[in-house]
Scaffold this motif. Sequence first.
Motif, PDB file in Angstrom:
ATOM      1  N   GLU A   1     -52.574 -28.616 102.345  1.00 56.68           N
ATOM      2  CA  GLU A   1     -52.985 -29.522 101.145  1.00 56.68           C
ATOM      3  C   GLU A   1     -53.463 -28.983 100.190  1.00 56.68           C
ATOM      4  O   GLU A   1     -53.751 -29.453  98.626  1.00 56.68           O
ATOM      5  CB  GLU A   1     -53.517 -30.739 101.182  1.00 56.68           C
ATOM      6  N   TRP A   2     -54.382 -27.954 100.429  1.00 57.90           N
ATOM      7  CA  TRP A   2     -55.204 -26.578  99.865  1.00 57.90           C
ATOM      8  C   TRP A   2     -54.472 -25.880  98.542  1.00 57.90           C
ATOM      9  O   TRP A   2     -54.558 -26.154  97.743  1.00 57.90           O
ATOM     10  CB  TRP A   2     -56.292 -25.900 100.858  1.00 57.90           C
ATOM     11  N   LEU A   3     -53.276 -25.415  99.493  1.00 56.63           N
ATOM     12  CA  LEU A   3     -52.471 -24.793  98.869  1.00 56.63           C
ATOM     13  C   LEU A   3     -52.050 -25.393  97.647  1.00 56.63           C
ATOM     14  O   LEU A   3     -52.018 -25.251  96.425  1.00 56.63           O
ATOM     15  CB  LEU A   3     -51.696 -23.717 100.023  1.00 56.63           C
ATOM     16  N   ASN A   4     -51.725 -26.504  97.953  1.00 62.12           N
ATOM     17  CA  ASN A   4     -50.706 -27.810  97.483  1.00 62.12           C
ATOM     18  C   ASN A   4     -51.574 -28.048  95.758  1.00 62.12           C
ATOM     19  O   ASN A   4     -50.677 -28.477  95.389  1.00 62.12           O
ATOM     20  CB  ASN A   4     -50.203 -28.608  97.721  1.00 62.12           C
ATOM     21  N   ASP A   5     -53.111 -28.233  96.173  1.00 60.37           N
ATOM     22  CA  ASP A   5     -53.664 -28.977  95.539  1.00 60.37           C
ATOM     23  C   ASP A   5     -54.151 -27.678  94.181  1.00 60.37           C
ATOM     24  O   ASP A   5     -54.698 -28.201  93.910  1.00 60.37           O
ATOM     25  CB  ASP A   5     -54.961 -29.300  95.430  1.00 60.37           C
ATOM     26  N   MET A   6     -53.599 -26.172  95.040  1.00 56.68           N
ATOM     27  CA  MET A   6     -54.855 -25.084  93.781  1.00 56.68           C
ATOM     28  C   MET A   6     -54.041 -24.949  92.394  1.00 56.68           C
ATOM     29  O   MET A   6     -53.076 -24.883  93.152  1.00 56.68           O
ATOM     30  CB  MET A   6     -55.235 -23.895  95.156  1.00 56.68           C
ATOM     31  N   LYS A   7     -54.298 -25.243  91.369  1.00 51.24           N
ATOM     32  CA  LYS A   7     -53.795 -25.140  90.608  1.00 51.24           C
ATOM     33  C   LYS A   7     -53.267 -23.599  90.373  1.00 51.24           C
ATOM     34  O   LYS A   7     -52.240 -23.643  89.530  1.00 51.24           O
ATOM     35  CB  LYS A   7     -53.920 -25.614  89.603  1.00 51.24           C
ATOM     36  N   ALA A   8     -54.128 -23.061  90.738  1.00 50.94           N
ATOM     37  CA  ALA A   8     -53.762 -21.306  90.352  1.00 50.94           C
ATOM     38  C   ALA A   8     -52.906 -20.851  91.921  1.00 50.94           C
ATOM     39  O   ALA A   8     -52.682 -19.057  91.194  1.00 50.94           O
ATOM     40  CB  ALA A   8     -55.022 -20.629  90.210  1.00 50.94           C
ATOM     41  N   TYR A   9     -52.554 -20.937  92.453  1.00 52.98           N
ATOM     42  CA  TYR A   9     -52.110 -20.636  93.482  1.00 52.98           C
ATOM     43  C   TYR A   9     -50.596 -20.240  92.852  1.00 52.98           C
ATOM     44  O   TYR A   9     -50.351 -18.895  93.495  1.00 52.98           O
ATOM     45  CB  TYR A   9     -50.961 -22.049  94.088  1.00 52.98           C
ATOM     46  N   PRO A  10     -49.513 -20.952  92.719  1.00 51.18           N
ATOM     47  CA  PRO A  10     -48.456 -19.750  91.958  1.00 51.18           C
ATOM     48  C   PRO A  10     -49.106 -18.296  91.363  1.00 51.18           C
ATOM     49  O   PRO A  10     -48.315 -17.621  91.867  1.00 51.18           O
ATOM     50  CB  PRO A  10     -47.470 -21.131  90.734  1.00 51.18           C
ATOM     51  N   GLN A  11     -49.827 -18.923  90.642  1.00 47.56           N
ATOM     52  CA  GLN A  11     -50.041 -17.438  89.611  1.00 47.56           C
ATOM     53  C   GLN A  11     -50.789 -16.317  90.779  1.00 47.56           C
ATOM     54  O   GLN A  11     -50.395 -15.073  90.602  1.00 47.56           O
ATOM     55  CB  GLN A  11     -51.400 -17.589  88.475  1.00 47.56           C
ATOM     56  N   ILE A  12     -51.473 -17.005  91.644  1.00 50.28           N
ATOM     57  CA  ILE A  12     -51.949 -15.807  92.587  1.00 50.28           C
ATOM     58  C   ILE A  12     -50.868 -15.620  93.304  1.00 50.28           C
ATOM     59  O   ILE A  12     -51.320 -14.390  93.644  1.00 50.28           O
ATOM     60  CB  ILE A  12     -53.379 -17.034  92.939  1.00 50.28           C
ATOM     61  N   VAL A  13     -50.027 -16.367  93.875  1.00 48.66           N
ATOM     62  CA  VAL A  13     -49.255 -15.405  94.113  1.00 48.66           C
ATOM     63  C   VAL A  13     -48.588 -14.463  93.511  1.00 48.66           C
ATOM     64  O   VAL A  13     -47.743 -13.554  93.811  1.00 48.66           O
ATOM     65  CB  VAL A  13     -47.889 -16.513  95.416  1.00 48.66           C
ATOM     66  N   ALA A  14     -47.894 -14.620  92.659  1.00 41.06           N
ATOM     67  CA  ALA A  14     -46.897 -14.185  92.017  1.00 41.06           C
ATOM     68  C   ALA A  14     -47.975 -12.930  91.285  1.00 41.06           C
ATOM     69  O   ALA A  14     -47.391 -11.460  91.205  1.00 41.06           O
ATOM     70  CB  ALA A  14     -46.979 -14.995  90.341  1.00 41.06           C
ATOM     71  N   LEU A  15     -49.141 -12.933  91.199  1.00 41.65           N
ATOM     72  CA  LEU A  15     -50.165 -11.342  91.306  1.00 41.65           C
ATOM     73  C   LEU A  15     -50.068 -10.652  92.273  1.00 41.65           C
ATOM     74  O   LEU A  15     -50.431  -9.231  92.294  1.00 41.65           O
ATOM     75  CB  LEU A  15     -51.135 -11.665  90.598  1.00 41.65           C
TER      76      LEU A  15
END
Length: 306
Positions: A282-296
């Motif tokens: 749920e921490w990863l799901n709720d982290m707004k920048a998660y997709p951006q971080i994974v892409a970087l």
Amino acid sequence: MEEKPNAMVLASFAADSLALGVHWIYNTHVIDKKFGRVENFIKPERPTYHPTKDRGEFTHYGDQALALLESVAESEGFNLTDFSERWQRLFENYDGYVDRATKETLENLNSGKSPAESGSGSDDLAGACRIASLVYVYRNDLQQLIASAKAQTAFTHNNAQVINSAAFFADIAHQILAGATPLAAIEKAKKDEFYPQTFKEWIQMGLQSAERDSRQAISDFGQMCEIPAAFPGVIHLIAKYENNLKAACVENVMAGGDSAGRGLLVGLILGAHLGMPAIPAEWLNDMKAYPQIVALLSKIDKRQGF
């Protein structure tokens, strides 16, 4: 993408986001009464320090760490000039909290000082807490890792103890990614002649407190940002919860004060040790920048050949 380096970065950011809602609340009774046990992200409310932020966003520490990650991904490694430019753009119209170290660094840059000489004199541990992306990209090059960790810290916190703290935690994370446990890595680093006696005292304080209640131990060290208080608090949390990342991050938040600064480093170390399964989904799901971080991180992988 290797699993533990990936987890190291994501856990560091997640710990900052978990702390966001109660960051710099020093009265732990207020945390208990108003928020209960903080196990998930919450939206900051006035009169906290981050009322413009939303649930799942970062403190100003995490925002700076994200700017560093962006810089590392785009520059194929650490580039102080690029990072300083991104960092300055972050604060041009920033609607979050701007701390004393940031204000002083901006003043120095505006007066004509270069990024290499712009750092404030702040002894806040926060300057050393942004380093997850550097450990990620230089995990196979300790010399470059230490040099870049120190340089990014000095950019805003030109204080020897803070700069050496960045080197210390980068060293610890590097050892862990190579297979050491956090406690073994800390014990090895403690013997290194590079680190001053004060560090060894802080390390010992943190290690010896591992059997104590975290809230009381951190209260005794000091809940504030300054390194003599924050450093042993980080060691305590790593030592006490070496195999439980969630508990470490939650107890860190419940101890109050500068939980975001401590959390970024606790997440870094325990994420590197325990990997993705240790981070609550749920921490990863709720982290707004998660997709951006994974892409970087994926961009770094492609450019570095990981």
